[in-house]
Design a protein around this motif. Structure first.
Motif, PDB file in Angstrom:
ATOM      1  N   GLU A 374       0.814  -1.214   0.000  1.00  0.00           N
ATOM      2  CA  GLU A 374       0.000   0.000   0.000  1.00  0.00           C
ATOM      3  C   GLU A 374       0.847   1.264   0.000  1.00  0.00           C
ATOM      4  OE1 GLU A 374      -3.189  -0.134  -0.388  1.00  0.00           O
ATOM      5  OE2 GLU A 374      -3.213  -2.329  -0.266  1.00  0.00           O
ATOM      6  N   LEU A 375       2.158   1.132   0.220  1.00  0.00           N
ATOM      7  CA  LEU A 375       3.026   2.293   0.302  1.00  0.00           C
ATOM      8  C   LEU A 375       3.321   2.839  -1.083  1.00  0.00           C
ATOM      9  CD1 LEU A 375       5.579   1.074   3.010  1.00  0.00           C
ATOM     10  CD2 LEU A 375       3.360   2.181   3.330  1.00  0.00           C
ATOM     11  N   ARG A 376       3.414   4.148  -1.168  1.00  0.00           N
ATOM     12  CA  ARG A 376       3.748   4.821  -2.427  1.00  0.00           C
ATOM     13  C   ARG A 376       5.239   5.109  -2.532  1.00  0.00           C
ATOM     14  NH1 ARG A 376       0.236   3.191  -5.520  1.00  0.00           N
ATOM     15  NH2 ARG A 376       0.458   1.571  -3.921  1.00  0.00           N
ATOM     16  N   VAL A 377       6.024   4.717  -1.523  1.00  0.00           N
ATOM     17  CA  VAL A 377       7.481   4.892  -1.540  1.00  0.00           C
ATOM     18  C   VAL A 377       8.125   3.557  -1.213  1.00  0.00           C
ATOM     19  CG1 VAL A 377       7.430   7.346  -0.926  1.00  0.00           C
ATOM     20  CG2 VAL A 377       7.462   5.618   0.889  1.00  0.00           C
ATOM     21  N   ARG A 486      -0.695  -9.714  -8.389  1.00  0.00           N
ATOM     22  CA  ARG A 486      -0.760  -8.495  -9.178  1.00  0.00           C
ATOM     23  C   ARG A 486      -1.644  -7.478  -8.468  1.00  0.00           C
ATOM     24  NH1 ARG A 486       1.039  -9.231 -14.457  1.00  0.00           N
ATOM     25  NH2 ARG A 486       1.450 -11.401 -15.030  1.00  0.00           N
ATOM     26  N   ASN A 487      -1.552  -6.248  -8.915  1.00  0.00           N
ATOM     27  CA  ASN A 487      -2.370  -5.195  -8.334  1.00  0.00           C
ATOM     28  C   ASN A 487      -3.794  -5.316  -8.870  1.00  0.00           C
ATOM     29  OD1 ASN A 487      -3.046  -3.029  -6.798  1.00  0.00           O
ATOM     30  ND2 ASN A 487      -1.944  -1.508  -8.009  1.00  0.00           N
ATOM     31  N   LEU A 488      -4.405  -6.441  -8.494  1.00  0.00           N
ATOM     32  CA  LEU A 488      -5.697  -6.812  -9.051  1.00  0.00           C
ATOM     33  C   LEU A 488      -6.482  -7.528  -7.961  1.00  0.00           C
ATOM     34  CD1 LEU A 488      -7.126  -6.893 -11.919  1.00  0.00           C
ATOM     35  CD2 LEU A 488      -6.282  -9.238 -12.078  1.00  0.00           C
ATOM     36  N   SER A 489      -7.685  -7.075  -7.703  1.00  0.00           N
ATOM     37  CA  SER A 489      -8.529  -7.722  -6.698  1.00  0.00           C
ATOM     38  C   SER A 489      -9.557  -8.612  -7.390  1.00  0.00           C
ATOM     39  CB  SER A 489      -9.251  -6.679  -5.837  1.00  0.00           C
ATOM     40  OG  SER A 489     -10.135  -5.896  -6.616  1.00  0.00           O
ATOM     41  N   ALA A 490      -9.876  -9.722  -6.759  1.00  0.00           N
ATOM     42  CA  ALA A 490     -10.848 -10.662  -7.316  1.00  0.00           C
ATOM     43  C   ALA A 490     -11.701 -11.204  -6.184  1.00  0.00           C
ATOM     44  CB  ALA A 490     -10.144 -11.798  -8.055  1.00  0.00           C
ATOM     45  N   VAL A 522      -6.799   2.493 -11.563  1.00  0.00           N
ATOM     46  CA  VAL A 522      -6.482   3.194 -12.805  1.00  0.00           C
ATOM     47  C   VAL A 522      -5.366   4.197 -12.549  1.00  0.00           C
ATOM     48  CG1 VAL A 522      -7.409   4.644 -14.654  1.00  0.00           C
ATOM     49  CG2 VAL A 522      -8.832   2.865 -13.623  1.00  0.00           C
ATOM     50  N   SER A 523      -5.408   4.841 -11.378  1.00  0.00           N
ATOM     51  CA  SER A 523      -4.357   5.756 -10.941  1.00  0.00           C
ATOM     52  C   SER A 523      -4.333   5.715  -9.424  1.00  0.00           C
ATOM     53  CB  SER A 523      -4.617   7.181 -11.462  1.00  0.00           C
ATOM     54  OG  SER A 523      -5.773   7.725 -10.850  1.00  0.00           O
ATOM     55  N   ASP A 524      -3.579   6.626  -8.817  1.00  0.00           N
ATOM     56  CA  ASP A 524      -3.508   6.638  -7.355  1.00  0.00           C
ATOM     57  C   ASP A 524      -4.859   6.947  -6.727  1.00  0.00           C
ATOM     58  OD1 ASP A 524      -0.890   5.972  -7.236  1.00  0.00           O
ATOM     59  OD2 ASP A 524      -0.141   8.025  -7.022  1.00  0.00           O
ATOM     60  N   ASN A 525      -5.714   7.666  -7.427  1.00  0.00           N
ATOM     61  CA  ASN A 525      -6.983   8.101  -6.846  1.00  0.00           C
ATOM     62  C   ASN A 525      -8.204   7.506  -7.533  1.00  0.00           C
ATOM     63  OD1 ASN A 525      -5.146  11.010  -6.855  1.00  0.00           O
ATOM     64  ND2 ASN A 525      -5.819  10.141  -4.908  1.00  0.00           N
ATOM     65  N   THR A 526      -8.018   6.727  -8.555  1.00  0.00           N
ATOM     66  CA  THR A 526      -9.156   6.165  -9.281  1.00  0.00           C
ATOM     67  C   THR A 526      -9.013   4.659  -9.395  1.00  0.00           C
ATOM     68  OG1 THR A 526      -8.058   6.528 -11.415  1.00  0.00           O
ATOM     69  CG2 THR A 526      -9.516   8.271 -10.622  1.00  0.00           C
ATOM     70  N   TRP A 628     -13.570   7.519  -7.973  1.00  0.00           N
ATOM     71  CA  TRP A 628     -12.572   8.592  -7.925  1.00  0.00           C
ATOM     72  C   TRP A 628     -12.588   9.155  -6.515  1.00  0.00           C
ATOM     73  CZ3 TRP A 628     -12.841  13.833 -11.024  1.00  0.00           C
ATOM     74  CH2 TRP A 628     -11.612  14.502 -10.889  1.00  0.00           C
ATOM     75  N   ASP A 629     -11.504   8.951  -5.778  1.00  0.00           N
ATOM     76  CA  ASP A 629     -11.455   9.300  -4.361  1.00  0.00           C
ATOM     77  C   ASP A 629     -10.319  10.283  -4.104  1.00  0.00           C
ATOM     78  OD1 ASP A 629     -11.492   9.464  -1.626  1.00  0.00           O
ATOM     79  OD2 ASP A 629     -11.653   7.314  -1.293  1.00  0.00           O
ATOM     80  N   ARG A 630     -10.673  11.524  -3.762  1.00  0.00           N
ATOM     81  CA  ARG A 630      -9.671  12.541  -3.434  1.00  0.00           C
ATOM     82  C   ARG A 630      -9.852  13.045  -2.007  1.00  0.00           C
ATOM     83  NH1 ARG A 630      -6.742  15.024  -7.420  1.00  0.00           N
ATOM     84  NH2 ARG A 630      -5.674  15.862  -5.592  1.00  0.00           N
TER      85      ARG A 630
END
Length: 858
Positions: A374-377, A486-490, A522-526, A628-630
């Motif tokens: 879950e870390l972005r770094v 993978r970065n994929l949920s099922a 799709v991205s960090d927020n979507t 889309w979550d900001r």
């Protein structure tokens, strides 16, 4: 029995220091060397250890300066109570007296503070070295601990009990004394704010009988300094840039039981913001563009907290632009003539720092890799505050931890830092059985087994059995957040439910099905999730008999005489009134040419369109949801927004064909500390296609209950109604019957979460809300023709036999309600109380002013 050990030991030590080097050592002949070093008096410490502390060794000359420095080195170790050096021929004799070893540390007389709390503060511990300096330091630490709790007259006397093998039991004898309170808090120099207002801003409170659960009404000098800073922040956040606390004095009362605290302050003049500039030497940053991000303007009242907020905002903006290392330095220049503060924010690139290591602590159940993904770094990346904040939010959003904190410590080099992520695990598994009552579902029984973090791998599994007066449910779900690594949920699901809406919509349904889901960012927020569901729906309309004419299929009517005389005259029908009413289904025998049929019988001329939904269908549904979550916080957001759109298409096989679309958007804002506001706007539409001419009732939109507070379940929207009229045909009352649901809905919800001044551990939340919206639109095939009839006497309370028309009301008009919601995380499960007031409704809507419900959280 016990003696004070410290004084005697200090006297012994003083004697040793006074005679550090014996006279023969000082008078050694020049050039004479040390043949051997002999250690005497040591019991636990080996000779070699003592010799290792000395600055001389065999073969060295008898140098008094080096020998004296060796003596000081021995005392610095803290191992010895006394040490002397003597010259015996050509040998150097070192005589030592070892400090005792602490066997036990005991406390006597401490009632308000337990032993464990004191042990956390002191250095003395079993098997530790006993020294006078350490004992006296521990005495001071204990006194400080008591002063923090308001006991300034407390005394501590260290005592000892000698034991064999040079060991001692150390005893701290405590005399606690009374609690020293705060009798009054006074302010001198305050003109703009009253003493009462300023007292509410400081942590220290005046002693009152009702503050028996708090220790803030005890005098604490450390807290006094903190209060000075709170007063400075309070005034500076209200424009008083030059404010200062001249003095804070605590005077003991004549009875020596309490303190008078007096603050002398200089409020100064009120300032506003003057010229605001943003200077930057960074190529990708534009000063004017950054200036627009500053949350204040020239002429606004000066607030010190806005300076700190702006530093965070500019740092975040620079991070988004790609500058991970930015120093933001505010320069404040006050102009006493104009009472303005000119502010300049200077941005420059700071020193580059890289992440040397990421340590994760506190995860007793969750695997490291579940958190790290879950870390972005990552280790070796450039340090980036923005990405670290995102990482923290993503870890919190997992729902596995009650708290997540990130701290940085210096690394092995100046350009290296170590990031530590500390998490506090919270229960993620649940085995629960609940029974209760809800104003919506009446009785309910809920048995569930769930685990949101299976084996610490982040997998989720839920098995649930639920039964209430309205719904029975069997449900099983399993999801894997990292399918195939993978970065994929099922996920997979299987369900069976039976719903009883006979009292609100005149039908009941049973659904059995299974589904598959797949999701990816799709991205960090979507993110986008895809799903497929195959389900079987069976709808049954309530059985209701009617008497019809065989020839026409219409309702069978008959004339009835109503005796209006008082007293009645049953033998004289000439003065009776003749009315036409429906033939009762229990009439025996039935009139000739009539028969009893079900309301959904094809022979019934006025058969309701809801009967068209009474069948079994197989639905094959494909859908997606785009998120889309900001939000700035996934749990309690105070800024940002979220948005989703969802579509389901039924028709990839099966018997049902429709397109269902829903969308929702919300914005969040923190108003004050503890006060949050949110505004959510949502809507949906469903449309048949292909061979389907209408939408089955179980696929339409229903609002009310928990989805629209103030209205009953399915309380608003299209409905079958009976309109009662007088003899002239003027409507006198509208009676709502069965809810039909609608093809479209729109809704807006505004909420303000308010502090309730109760301890957080009670788990009680209070929210003010306003709901606006509507449900409506039916296909022509779903709208029945009006049915004119005369009501049976007593069919509606307060009305006799009156003319009526049964028809469908379908108005997409706006409804509105407002009220208060109280949520309680009780030991028996989450409970919610809703108190509502209707602001706008239609005559046929069904409303409720109070609603109580409970549910099981997964």
């Amino acid at each position: 029995m016990r003696k004070v050990f410290a004084a005697a030991l200090m006297a012994t030590t003083g004697l040793a220091v006074a005679h550090t080097v014996s006279e023969p050592v000082a008078s050694a002949q020049v050039g004479e060397t040390i043949r051997a070093i002999i250690v005497e008096g040591n019991q636990r410490i080996e000779d070699r250890t003592v010799q290792s502390y000395l600055l001389v060794e065999p073969g060295d000359p008898f140098d008094p300066d080096r020998i004296d420095l060796s003596l000081k080195t021995l005392f610095a170790t803290g191992l010895f109570a006394d040490a002397t050096f003597e010259k015996s021929g050509s040998d150097l004799v070192v005589r030592v007296v070892e400090n005792p070893i602490i066997n036990r540390v005991l406390f006597e007389g401490n009632r308000s503070i337990n032993d464990d709390k004191i042990r956390e503060e002191i250095q003395a511990a079993p098997r530790g070295i006993f020294t006078p300096a350490r004992v006296q330091a521990d005495v001071q630490r204990i006194l400080d601990l008591y002063r923090q709790s308001g006991r300034f007259s407390a005394t501590v006397e260290p005592q000892y009990k000698p034991l064999e093998q040079n060991r001692v039991d150390l005893v701290f004898v405590v005399t606690e004394g009374p609690v020293t309170g705060v009798r009054a808090i006074n302010f001198i120099g305050n003109e703009e704010f009253s003493d009462r207002r300023l007292r509410s801003e400081v942590v220290t409170k005046q002693s009152r009988w009702w503050r028996f659960f708090s220790s803030n009404d005890n005098y604490d000098p450390g807290r006094l300094e903190f209060d000075r800073e709170l007063l400075r922040q309070f005034y500076q956040n209200r424009g008083y840039y030059d404010f200062s606390v001249i003095s804070a004095v605590a005077d003991l009362t004549p009875d020596r039981e309490d303190f008078y605290i007096t603050y002398t302050i200089d409020e100064g003049e009120q300032y506003s913001f003057g010229e605001i500039e943003v200077e930057t030497a960074l190529d990708k940053l534009n000063g004017e563009a950054l200036k627009r991000a500053v949350p204040f303007q020239t002429g606004d009242l000066f607030r010190g907290d806005l300076i700190e907020d702006t530093i965070d905002t500019l740092t975040y903006a620079a991070g988004i632009a790609g500058y991970a290392f930015v120093d933001v330095t505010p320069r404040l220049e006050a102009d006493p003539e104009t009472n303005q503060v000119n502010v300049t924010f200077a941005l420059d690139e700071g020193p580059r720092v890289y992440i040397e290591r990421i340590n994760i602590v506190g995860n007793t159940q969750t695997l490291d890799r579940v958190i790290r993904r879950e870390l972005r770094v990552a280790e070796g990346d450039a340090f980036n505050r923005v990405l670290l904040d995102r990482s923290r939010n993503r870890a919190r959003a997992l729902g596995y931890f009650s708290n997540v904190t990130i701290t940085e410590t210096p690394g092995s080099k100046p350009d290296r830092t170590v990031v530590e992520i500390a998490v506090e695990e919270q229960p993620t598994g649940e085995l629960s059985f609940a029974a209760g009552f809800s104003s919506v579902d009446a009785f309910l029984i809920d048995l569930s087994v769930s685990q949101r973090n299976l084996r610490g791998r982040g997998q989720s599994v839920v098995a649930r059995v639920s039964a209430s007066d309205r719904q029975q449910l069997l449900d099983f779900r399993f999801s894997e957040p990292r399918f195939l690594d993978r970065n994929l949920s099922a996920g997979i699901s299987a369900f069976s439910s039976r719903s009883d809406f006979l009292d609100v919509s005149n039908f009941e349904s049973q659904t059995i099905g299974a589904g598959l889901s797949l999701g990816f960012p799709v991205s960090d927020n979507t993110s986008l999730s895809l799903r497929y569901r195959l389900q079987s729906d069976e709808i049954n309309v309530a059985d209701q008999d009617v008497v019809i004419e065989d020839a026409t299929g219409g309702l069978a009517l008959e004339d009835t005489l109503i005796d209006n005389n008082d007293p009645p005259t049953p033998d004289d029908p000439s003065d009776d009134t003749v009315i036409t009413t429906l033939v009762p289904v229990d009439r025996v025998p039935l009139p000739a040419g009539t028969s009893v049929v079900d309301q959904c019988s094809p022979a019934y001329l006025f058969r309701s369109t809801i009967c068209d939904s009474e069948r079994s269908d197989l639905a094959s549904i494909v859908g997606y949801t785009f998120n889309w979550d900001r939000r700035n916080d996934p749990i309690a957001p105070t800024g940002g927004f979220d948005f989703f759109i969802s579509q389901d298409i039924a028709g990839a096989g099966g018997d049902v064909q429709y397109l269902r679309t829903e969308a929702s958007a919300a914005t969040y804002r923190g108003i004050f500390k503890g006060v949050r506001a949110s505004l959510r706007v949502s809507g949906g539409f469903i449309e048949p296609f292909g061979d389907d001419e209408s939408i089955r009732i179980n696929s339409r939109f229903f609002r009310g209950g928990s989805s629209f507070r103030g209205f009953d379940v399915a309380g608003l929207g299209p409905r079958v109604v009976d309109v009662l009229a007088d003899d002239q045909g003027n409507p006198i009352s509208v009676k709502g019957l069965n809810a039909l649901g609608g093809k479209a809905y729109y809704q807006g919800t505004f909420e303000v979460t308010m502090p309730n001044f109760l301890p957080e551990e009670y788990g009680i939340r209070t929210t003010l809300f306003t709901e606006v919206g509507g449900v409506g639109i039916l296909d022509d095939a779903d709208i029945d023709e009006p049915l004119f009839f005369t009501t049976q006497p007593g069919q509606y309370n307060g009305f006799g036999a009156v003319p009526a028309v049964r028809q469908i009301k379908d108005a997409l008009s706006m409804r509105a309600s407002a009220g208060l919601s109280i949520g309680w995380d009780s030991p028996f499960g989450p409970i919610q109380f809703d108190f509502s007031h209707i602001l706008r409704k239609e005559d046929y809507d069904k409303t409720e002013t109070f609603r109580f419900s409970t549910s099981t959280r997964f």
